[in-house]
Design a protein around this motif. Structure first.
Motif, PDB file in Angstrom:
ATOM      1  N   ALA A  86     -21.279 -35.172  21.087  1.00  0.00           N
ATOM      2  CA  ALA A  86     -21.821 -34.212  20.145  1.00  0.00           C
ATOM      3  C   ALA A  86     -23.689 -33.677  21.720  1.00  0.00           C
ATOM      4  CB  ALA A  86     -22.578 -34.012  19.138  1.00  0.00           C
ATOM      5  N   VAL A  87     -24.286 -32.912  21.991  1.00  0.00           N
ATOM      6  CA  VAL A  87     -24.551 -32.362  22.370  1.00  0.00           C
ATOM      7  C   VAL A  87     -26.250 -31.700  21.720  1.00  0.00           C
ATOM      8  CG1 VAL A  87     -25.347 -31.717  24.930  1.00  0.00           C
ATOM      9  CG2 VAL A  87     -23.300 -32.304  24.587  1.00  0.00           C
ATOM     10  N   LEU A  88     -27.479 -32.100  22.242  1.00  0.00           N
ATOM     11  CA  LEU A  88     -28.592 -32.115  21.911  1.00  0.00           C
ATOM     12  C   LEU A  88     -29.537 -31.202  23.368  1.00  0.00           C
ATOM     13  CD1 LEU A  88     -30.097 -34.304  19.165  1.00  0.00           C
ATOM     14  CD2 LEU A  88     -29.667 -31.781  19.045  1.00  0.00           C
ATOM     15  N   TRP A  89     -29.855 -29.651  23.278  1.00  0.00           N
ATOM     16  CA  TRP A  89     -30.410 -28.970  24.620  1.00  0.00           C
ATOM     17  C   TRP A  89     -31.319 -28.371  23.893  1.00  0.00           C
ATOM     18  CZ3 TRP A  89     -25.018 -27.613  22.292  1.00  0.00           C
ATOM     19  CH2 TRP A  89     -25.480 -26.006  22.349  1.00  0.00           C
ATOM     20  N   ASP A  90     -31.929 -28.000  25.174  1.00  0.00           N
ATOM     21  CA  ASP A  90     -32.952 -26.988  25.291  1.00  0.00           C
ATOM     22  C   ASP A  90     -32.769 -25.692  26.051  1.00  0.00           C
ATOM     23  OD1 ASP A  90     -35.401 -25.685  25.728  1.00  0.00           O
ATOM     24  OD2 ASP A  90     -36.431 -27.015  25.380  1.00  0.00           O
ATOM     25  N   THR A  91     -33.135 -24.938  24.315  1.00  0.00           N
ATOM     26  CA  THR A  91     -32.083 -23.388  24.763  1.00  0.00           C
ATOM     27  C   THR A  91     -33.268 -22.675  25.683  1.00  0.00           C
ATOM     28  OG1 THR A  91     -33.497 -22.227  23.023  1.00  0.00           O
ATOM     29  CG2 THR A  91     -31.054 -23.415  22.775  1.00  0.00           C
ATOM     30  N   THR A  95     -31.048 -27.317  29.347  1.00  0.00           N
ATOM     31  CA  THR A  95     -30.663 -28.913  29.587  1.00  0.00           C
ATOM     32  C   THR A  95     -30.802 -29.808  29.033  1.00  0.00           C
ATOM     33  OG1 THR A  95     -33.090 -29.258  29.995  1.00  0.00           O
ATOM     34  CG2 THR A  95     -31.898 -28.475  32.340  1.00  0.00           C
ATOM     35  N   ALA A  96     -29.648 -30.710  28.428  1.00  0.00           N
ATOM     36  CA  ALA A  96     -29.826 -31.600  27.782  1.00  0.00           C
ATOM     37  C   ALA A  96     -30.875 -32.558  27.308  1.00  0.00           C
ATOM     38  CB  ALA A  96     -28.372 -32.517  27.650  1.00  0.00           C
ATOM     39  N   LEU A  97     -31.264 -32.814  25.811  1.00  0.00           N
ATOM     40  CA  LEU A  97     -32.499 -33.313  25.840  1.00  0.00           C
ATOM     41  C   LEU A  97     -32.285 -35.237  26.099  1.00  0.00           C
ATOM     42  CD1 LEU A  97     -33.922 -31.360  22.963  1.00  0.00           C
ATOM     43  CD2 LEU A  97     -34.797 -31.519  25.765  1.00  0.00           C
ATOM     44  N   VAL A  98     -31.310 -35.435  25.580  1.00  0.00           N
ATOM     45  CA  VAL A  98     -30.382 -36.890  25.267  1.00  0.00           C
ATOM     46  C   VAL A  98     -29.259 -37.186  25.583  1.00  0.00           C
ATOM     47  CG1 VAL A  98     -32.218 -36.931  23.535  1.00  0.00           C
ATOM     48  CG2 VAL A  98     -29.902 -36.493  22.863  1.00  0.00           C
ATOM     49  N   PRO A  99     -29.156 -38.634  25.815  1.00  0.00           N
ATOM     50  CA  PRO A  99     -27.551 -38.484  26.052  1.00  0.00           C
ATOM     51  C   PRO A  99     -26.830 -38.312  25.171  1.00  0.00           C
ATOM     52  CG  PRO A  99     -28.212 -40.338  27.042  1.00  0.00           C
ATOM     53  CD  PRO A  99     -29.667 -39.744  26.265  1.00  0.00           C
ATOM     54  N   ALA A 100     -25.594 -37.455  25.677  1.00  0.00           N
ATOM     55  CA  ALA A 100     -24.199 -36.896  24.512  1.00  0.00           C
ATOM     56  C   ALA A 100     -23.973 -37.868  23.758  1.00  0.00           C
ATOM     57  CB  ALA A 100     -23.401 -36.283  25.527  1.00  0.00           C
ATOM     58  N   VAL A 101     -23.841 -38.215  22.540  1.00  0.00           N
ATOM     59  CA  VAL A 101     -22.982 -38.880  22.020  1.00  0.00           C
ATOM     60  C   VAL A 101     -21.257 -39.087  22.072  1.00  0.00           C
ATOM     61  CG1 VAL A 101     -23.323 -37.907  19.859  1.00  0.00           C
ATOM     62  CG2 VAL A 101     -23.005 -40.164  19.583  1.00  0.00           C
ATOM     63  N   VAL A 102     -20.677 -40.009  22.128  1.00  0.00           N
ATOM     64  CA  VAL A 102     -19.657 -39.913  22.350  1.00  0.00           C
ATOM     65  C   VAL A 102     -18.986 -40.223  21.294  1.00  0.00           C
ATOM     66  CG1 VAL A 102     -17.563 -40.663  23.542  1.00  0.00           C
ATOM     67  CG2 VAL A 102     -19.784 -40.151  24.837  1.00  0.00           C
TER      68      VAL A 102
END
Length: 501
Positions: A86-91, A95-102
């Protein structure tokens, strides 16, 4: 008239690939980019979502140019992705705000175990799985509380959340499609299998805000159009599905009783159960009931059991420990040994899932003596993977209440004759290795996108292009097979006993 084809993308955990797939089912122009996976501390597994996106775009742009040079007309895009990452990003910035959790991450396992005491009995019949050891929604909820950049983006209504297909669809489409597809939503652990809807009460209990949930769509659906400024071409995206599900379709496993085993970062065994859910869903925590795929507003179900670190275990053995030069060398050396001569390898680098889910269990290498050889060590490494596959097959059959009629194998490690023969021996079932099985996910995603008259009239017609393949027949007697399986199960029991210490 130009030959038509589908641009197919397979964004996996350790690499992203792109190619075009033609009406004869052949994958052309394959382009691959390696992806880094970081584990800064036990239980934490992360990736750079920006790297995932950038390398996917780079691979696709090269394939688009190659197809044009070859006189091929690309008519649609199909997408297969790693699941539950999963990804958390700034719309606003993209750009992604934190590393993606695998999907291998288990940092919140203890918290989920506590929640599971109250929720598991409700979740298993509804979403096909218990609370488990990881949840993208719980991970995001923690960042919303603990990470200022995420909290600020949410307050400004510019926070995006989703699994990898959501991240890529939003990033690649001119419409900024903010959607999640059935197979990926299933793997995220809050998808009502019978209702094609979110289990919102569970999501609320995890502390995740409902307004961030992507719109649910089918795996075969109209999901937007590629932005020509990004990929160099504007095409409709007609399918997006989890990579293992795409592999199932790409190996021609479309009917109840057919199973596939795909080796990638982990080794997944999926058994198709058809239009009805399995009869003993929840019997094993590590055997999950899934949306096999959803199209035409109908769901095909499957059960899945997997070992999380098999291909990644080989990478670790070769690249980190330096015991072998490559996975190919492991296979070559294993073919020179008649047995492991008592050496046993358990590929549990991020825990065990069968017979119980135990994320704190660790990999082990036992039975070494002064007489042990490199060939026997190589044999043991592959045999540990084959035993894990056999355990997955056994669990799937028991949960589904359905005998496996055939197993098709795919993924990079399926090129190893030694491994596939071990799988046949330890399961007692023939293994079918189709030509070009390592590209099954690319092919299956394309089949899903193009089987409504675009390149094929039906999924059956698409699968018919696969033809036959090599068959690996079991060689062990039933008694010998049972003895080896019992030895393995005793070893796993001992590993689980060690967790208590």
């Amino acid at each position: 008239m130009k030959q038509q084809a589908i641009l197919s993308i397979d964004e996996g955990t350790t690499g992203t690939r792109a190619a075009w797939v033609t009406g004869d089912g052949v994958v052309h122009g394959l382009e691959y980019r390696h992806l880094a996976v970081a584990s800064p501390r036990p239980g934490v597994v992360e990736q750079d979502a920006g790297e995932i996106l950038a390398k996917t775009i780079d691979a696709c742009r090269i394939v688009v140019r190659r197809a044009a040079d070859a006189g091929v007309e690309l008519v649609a895009v199909a997408l297969a992705t790693q699941r539950s990452t999963a990804v958390l990003w700034d719309t606003a910035t993209g750009t992604a705000l934190v590393p993606a959790v695998v999907w291998q991450d288990s940092r919140h396992a203890a918290e989920l175990a506590e929640l599971g005491k109250e929720w598991d009995n409700r979740l298993v019949p509804s979403v096909g799985r218990p609370a488990g050891v990881r949840s993208p929604y719980l991970w995001a909820a923690h960042h919303l509380r603990e990470t200022p950049a995420v909290r600020e983006a949410q307050a400004a209504n510019r926070l995006g959340f989703g699994t990898v297909e959501t991240w890529l669809l939003w990033s690649l489409t001119r419409e900024k499609s903010y959607v999640a597809t059935s197979t990926n939503a299933t793997s995220a652990g809050a998808y009502v299998l019978a209702g094609h809807s979110y289990e919102t009460a569970w999501i609320d209990a995890l502390g995740f805000p409902r307004e961030l949930l992507p719109e649910l769509r089918q795996d075969a659906d109209r999901l937007g159009h590629t932005d020509p400024g990004t990929l160099g071409i504007e095409l409709p995206i007609l399918a997006a599905m989890g990579d293992q599900h795409a592999g199932t379709v790409g190996l021609g496993c479309l009917r109840a009783g057919q199973a596939m085993c795909v080796h990638g970062t982990g080794s997944f065994v999926d058994l198709v159960t058809g239009s009805s859910p399995p009869v003993k869903s929840g019997l094993y925590e590590g055997t999950l009931t899934l949306t096999g795929w959803r199209r035409h507003f109908q769901t095909v179900y499957a059960v899945e059991t997997f070992t999380a670190t098999t291909g990644s275990a080989l990478d670790w053995i070769c690249n980190t420990l330096g015991w072998f030069d490559s996975s190919r060398q492991i296979s070559e050396l294993a073919s020179q040994a008649s047995s492991a001569n008592g050496v046993m390898f358990v590929p549990a680098l991020t825990g065990i899932r069968i017979p119980v889910v135990e994320p704190t269990a660790r990999a082990s290498l036992t039975g070494l003596s002064m007489a042990s050889t490199r060939a026997e060590l190589a044999y043991a490494v592959l045999e540990g993977i084959a035993h894990s596959v056999a355990s997955s097959v056994e669990a799937n059959q028991e949960v589904a209440g359905l005998a496996v009629t055939e197993i098709a194998v795919g993924g990079g490690m399926s090129a190893s004759d030694s491994l596939i023969q071990m799988q046949a021996d330890l399961t007692g079932l023939p293994m079918q290795r189709l030509p070009r099985s390592e590209t099954a996910s690319l092919r299956g995603a394309a089949f899903m996108a193009g089987s409504d008259g675009l390149l094929w009239e039906t999924l059956d017609a698409a699968a018919a292009t696969l033809g036959g393949g090599e068959i690996f027949e079991p060689r062990l007697s039933p008694d010998h097979r049972l003895d080896r399986r019992n030895t393995w199960n005793r070893r796993i029991a001992r590993e689980l006993d060690l967790v208590a210490y």
